[in-house]
Design a protein around this motif. Structure first.
Motif, mmCIF file in Angstrom:
data_model
loop_
_atom_site.group_PDB
_atom_site.id
_atom_site.type_symbol
_atom_site.label_atom_id
_atom_site.label_comp_id
_atom_site.label_asym_id
_atom_site.label_seq_id
_atom_site.Cartn_x
_atom_site.Cartn_y
_atom_site.Cartn_z
ATOM 1 N N CYS A 139 0.828 -1.210 0.000
ATOM 2 C CA CYS A 139 0.000 0.000 0.000
ATOM 3 C C CYS A 139 0.865 1.264 0.000
ATOM 4 N N VAL A 140 1.929 1.246 0.789
ATOM 5 C CA VAL A 140 2.818 2.415 0.813
ATOM 6 C C VAL A 140 3.456 2.620 -0.567
ATOM 7 N N GLY A 141 3.941 1.541 -1.163
ATOM 8 C CA GLY A 141 4.541 1.618 -2.494
ATOM 9 C C GLY A 141 3.544 2.132 -3.515
ATOM 10 N N ALA A 142 2.295 1.641 -3.430
ATOM 11 C CA ALA A 142 1.254 2.078 -4.369
ATOM 12 C C ALA A 142 0.957 3.563 -4.173
ATOM 13 N N GLY A 143 0.934 4.009 -2.896
ATOM 14 C CA GLY A 143 0.678 5.415 -2.612
ATOM 15 C C GLY A 143 1.765 6.312 -3.171
ATOM 16 N N VAL A 144 3.014 5.930 -2.916
ATOM 17 C CA VAL A 144 4.151 6.711 -3.429
ATOM 18 C C VAL A 144 4.108 6.750 -4.957
ATOM 19 N N GLY A 145 3.854 5.598 -5.570
ATOM 20 C CA GLY A 145 3.788 5.518 -7.035
ATOM 21 C C GLY A 145 2.688 6.400 -7.598
ATOM 22 N N THR A 146 1.516 6.382 -6.931
ATOM 23 C CA THR A 146 0.382 7.175 -7.411
ATOM 24 C C THR A 146 0.685 8.666 -7.371
ATOM 25 N N VAL A 147 1.209 9.122 -6.226
ATOM 26 C CA VAL A 147 1.505 10.552 -6.079
ATOM 27 C C VAL A 147 2.522 11.006 -7.127
ATOM 28 N N LEU A 148 3.594 10.224 -7.292
ATOM 29 C CA LEU A 148 4.643 10.618 -8.238
ATOM 30 C C LEU A 148 4.145 10.553 -9.685
ATOM 31 N N ALA A 149 3.313 9.545 -9.996
ATOM 32 C CA ALA A 149 2.786 9.427 -11.366
ATOM 33 C C ALA A 149 1.874 10.615 -11.669
ATOM 34 N N LEU A 150 1.067 11.009 -10.670
ATOM 35 C CA LEU A 150 0.177 12.162 -10.876
ATOM 36 C C LEU A 150 0.984 13.440 -11.056
ATOM 37 N N ARG A 151 2.189 13.462 -10.502
ATOM 38 C CA ARG A 151 3.066 14.620 -10.708
ATOM 39 C C ARG A 151 3.863 14.498 -11.997
#
Lengths: 239, 106
Positions: B68-80
């Motif tokens: 979940c942490v990895g998915a969260g980090v990935g999501t935020v960075l991808a949206l940026r």
């Protein structure tokens, strides 16, 4: 020609790096299940697919029937047919049958996503470059995984497991920020996939078949709710 | 594994996979003008990758928390709008950090 090829190679580098980690885990699994290193590498070089290879490995190890092997590959990899249709729509006029026989080998989830994300039509040279780096990464990763055996710390192997999904997020989320409708499509696809995963449907529906169902359902939903204007599609481009 | 049997399996696997990829590329040569079909093809990449990513990303690391942490980090960075490679590596590092902490605190 040369420029297209080079751009393909460049665009393929992030895919290749993502593949390194996933194919690494395939190499680990193949050797742990009794395959020789060369066998693991040859499977990756000739198949270039993750889910299909892991399923194929299971069938080999269990000494499953040849028909089972054919059927499993057919169901799990049928999604590539849909992607090939989409790529055929992006192919430039110079891509004839011999070139298509070559390009077809490299249709994977990621190569397809990058190819169809291009603003203009794609050439054979571009597609060849875009295939080459990922093929090298996929094969090399398998070799390293097969050689590494069990010397790799579990923490590192586990952390690498998320690499391919991080890449997927980086492919689908940036265009969705520009075109919010894409969140609806992604959400619908994810919802179908979650329903299958968290219910007894999981027992009867393979993951390959789920991808086919969810991909068709979500993109048809998109086509019904938000039909794409051909000209607008060109302007939005990179989506 | 017996080399001959292995090669038969390999031929079946690779052959079926190749034909699945190549036949549609040969058959669908004309540009498709139909707006509905065009729309479906336009949305297809997002639908395919959305299906493959969720919920698999949460279970891709062996434990739900780091996934979940990895998915969260990935999501935020991808949206940026960070690059593919940057997002993938950052997600891996986030997972490794969580797993390292888990080991320390155990």
């Amino acid at each position: 020609m040369g420029q297209d090829f080079q751009k393909g190679i460049r665009d393929g580098i992030p895919i290749a790096l993502g593949y390194l980690s996933v194919s690494f885990t395939f190499g680990l699994a193949a050797v742990a299940n009794g395959l020789a290193v060369w066998q693991a590498v040859l499977i990756s070089l000739t198949n270039l697919t993750s889910a299909g290879q892991f399923a194929g490995l299971d069938i080999m190890v269990a000494a499953g029937g040849y028909a089972e092997m054919v059927l499993a590959q057919l169901v799990i990899n049928l999604r590539y047919s849909l992607m090939s249709i989409a790529v055929s729509q992006k192919a430039d006029a110079k891509m004839k049958t011999p070139q298509r026989l070559l390009v077809g080998f490299g249709i994977t989830d990621e190569i397809f996503a990058v190819a169809t994300g291009q603003n203009d039509s794609v050439s054979t040279a571009y597609m060849t470059g875009l295939m080459l780096t990922p093929i090298a990464g996929w094969t090399l990763g398998t070799l390293l995984g097969a050689l590494a055996g069990n010397i790799l710390p579990a923490l590192v192997a586990d952390a690498l497991g998320i690499a391919i999904y991080g890449m997927f997020l980086a492919i689908i989320l940036p265009p969705a920020r520009e075109n919010k409708k894409l969140f609806v499509i992604i959400g619908a696809a994810a919802a179908i996939s979650c329903i299958r995963y968290f219910t007894p449907l999981r027992e009867v529906l393979s993951s390959g078949f789920t991808i086919i169902i969810a991909a068709i359902a979500a993109s048809v939903l998109g086509a019904v709710l938000f039909p794409v204007d051909t000209d607008a599609q060109k302007e939005e481009g990179s989506a | 594994m017996n080399t001959k049997i292995f090669l038969i399996y390999l031929l079946l696997m690779a052959g079926v996979t190749y034909l699945i990829r190549t036949i549609p590329l040969i058959v669908f040569r004309e540009k498709i003008r139909n707006r509905f079909v065009q729309s479906v093809l336009y949305y297809m990449p997002y639908a395919v990758l959305g299906t493959m990513t969720f919920p698999a990303i949460f279970f891709s690391t062996g434990d739900l928390l780091s996934g979940c942490v990895g998915a969260g980090v990935g999501t935020v960075l991808a949206l940026r709008k960070k690059s593919l490679l940057f997002v993938a590596i950052a997600a891996c590092l986030a997972v490794a950090a969580v797993k390292g902490l888990e080991l320390l605190l155990r």
